[in-house]
Design a protein around this motif. Sequence first.
Motif, PDB file in Angstrom:
ATOM      1  N   GLY A   1       0.835  -1.193   0.000  1.00 12.75           N
ATOM      2  CA  GLY A   1       0.000   0.000   0.000  1.00 12.75           C
ATOM      3  C   GLY A   1       0.869   1.241   0.000  1.00 12.75           C
ATOM      4  N   GLY A   2       1.239   1.730  -1.184  1.00 15.96           N
ATOM      5  CA  GLY A   2       2.066   2.922  -1.279  1.00 15.96           C
ATOM      6  C   GLY A   2       3.506   2.725  -0.880  1.00 15.96           C
ATOM      7  N   LEU A   3       3.998   1.496  -0.912  1.00 17.58           N
ATOM      8  CA  LEU A   3       5.378   1.242  -0.505  1.00 17.58           C
ATOM      9  C   LEU A   3       6.372   1.702  -1.570  1.00 17.58           C
ATOM     10  N   ASP A   4       7.520   2.191  -1.101  1.00  9.37           N
ATOM     11  CA  ASP A   4       8.646   2.466  -1.990  1.00  9.37           C
ATOM     12  C   ASP A   4       9.887   1.802  -1.397  1.00  9.37           C
ATOM     13  N   ASP A   5      11.066   2.057  -1.966  1.00  9.90           N
ATOM     14  CA  ASP A   5      12.266   1.379  -1.498  1.00  9.90           C
ATOM     15  C   ASP A   5      12.599   1.727  -0.044  1.00  9.90           C
ATOM     16  N   VAL A   6      12.345   2.967   0.351  1.00 13.17           N
ATOM     17  CA  VAL A   6      12.615   3.371   1.729  1.00 13.17           C
ATOM     18  C   VAL A   6      11.727   2.604   2.700  1.00 13.17           C
ATOM     19  N   ALA A   7      10.452   2.492   2.358  1.00 11.23           N
ATOM     20  CA  ALA A   7       9.516   1.762   3.216  1.00 11.23           C
ATOM     21  C   ALA A   7       9.873   0.284   3.287  1.00 11.23           C
ATOM     22  N   LEU A   8      10.248  -0.298   2.154  1.00 15.67           N
ATOM     23  CA  LEU A   8      10.633  -1.714   2.159  1.00 15.67           C
ATOM     24  C   LEU A   8      11.782  -1.964   3.125  1.00 15.67           C
ATOM     25  N   LEU A   9      12.787  -1.117   3.056  1.00 10.53           N
ATOM     26  CA  LEU A   9      13.953  -1.296   3.937  1.00 10.53           C
ATOM     27  C   LEU A   9      13.574  -1.150   5.403  1.00 10.53           C
ATOM     28  N   LYS A  10      12.788  -0.139   5.714  1.00 10.38           N
ATOM     29  CA  LYS A  10      12.441   0.108   7.114  1.00 10.38           C
ATOM     30  C   LYS A  10      11.580  -1.023   7.676  1.00 10.38           C
ATOM     31  N   ILE A  11      10.598  -1.464   6.899  1.00  6.49           N
ATOM     32  CA  ILE A  11       9.750  -2.569   7.351  1.00  6.49           C
ATOM     33  C   ILE A  11      10.568  -3.834   7.523  1.00  6.49           C
ATOM     34  N   GLY A  12      11.431  -4.119   6.546  1.00 12.18           N
ATOM     35  CA  GLY A  12      12.240  -5.325   6.614  1.00 12.18           C
ATOM     36  C   GLY A  12      13.217  -5.338   7.767  1.00 12.18           C
ATOM     37  N   ARG A  13      13.734  -4.171   8.120  1.00 13.72           N
ATOM     38  CA  ARG A  13      14.719  -4.081   9.203  1.00 13.72           C
ATOM     39  C   ARG A  13      14.085  -4.065  10.587  1.00 13.72           C
ATOM     40  N   GLU A  14      12.856  -3.536  10.681  1.00 14.76           N
ATOM     41  CA  GLU A  14      12.265  -3.320  12.001  1.00 14.76           C
ATOM     42  C   GLU A  14      11.141  -4.295  12.345  1.00 14.76           C
ATOM     43  N   THR A  15      10.784  -5.167  11.413  1.00 11.02           N
ATOM     44  CA  THR A  15       9.765  -6.182  11.687  1.00 11.02           C
ATOM     45  C   THR A  15      10.251  -7.523  11.146  1.00 11.02           C
TER      46      THR A  15
END
Length: 228
Positions: free
Chosen positions: A177-191
């Motif tokens: 939902g509206g993800l970009d490369d920055v969001a992918l990295l943050k989600i992957g690193r913090e969850t």
Amino acid sequence: MLLEVIACSVADAVEAEKGGASRLEVVRDLGRGGLTPSLELVAEIKQAVSLPLRVMLRESESYEMSSADEIARLGAAAAQFAALGVDGFVLGFLKDGQVDVERTQRVLACVPQARATFHHAFEDARDKLSALAVIKSLPQVDRVLSSGGEDDLGLRVQRLGQYAKAAAPELTILAGGGLDDVALLKIGRETNIREFHVGRAARAGFQVEGDVQALLVSELVHVLAILL
């Protein structure tokens, strides 16, 4: 790490596969949130690529106003898609802000061997953790698509992490939902979320009207590889 890309055409599907996508969600009318595609389109995509396909089952933009006739049509469409050998389906219904188990079961009963993703209807559920508990009662549903809300990225990531913990082990949270490369990295690193769903991020100009571009998909796949 898994990247699911929305495909609205054979060309989208081919580009997504070239770029390294892991799975496709096949829809029409992406600008309306994605509706049920034609049987012909799904058949053509199935022949053109080797990726698993999850097919949208949705006739209306509303999650709460599906009629009995609409549910019957969705069930019949699901049976036709299943005969093509698709990986599964994408659907979701609410009633008064809660997961509508009855309508979801009625559609999935037409394809008893199929698996399904509960889509963004989840975002409109009043109590997300209670909704996850209810979705767990639907044995054919194995994934829940969620953006984590519409706040700043930090809060969205926090929510996604909470959802992932509450969903396990029966359900996998598919972040999208509206993800970009920055969001992918943050989600992957913090969850502990390891499956991601993109639409506009894989399209020219980050627009729903744009076509999927293999280069953009490969860039997202590269971002996910960093997390391994």
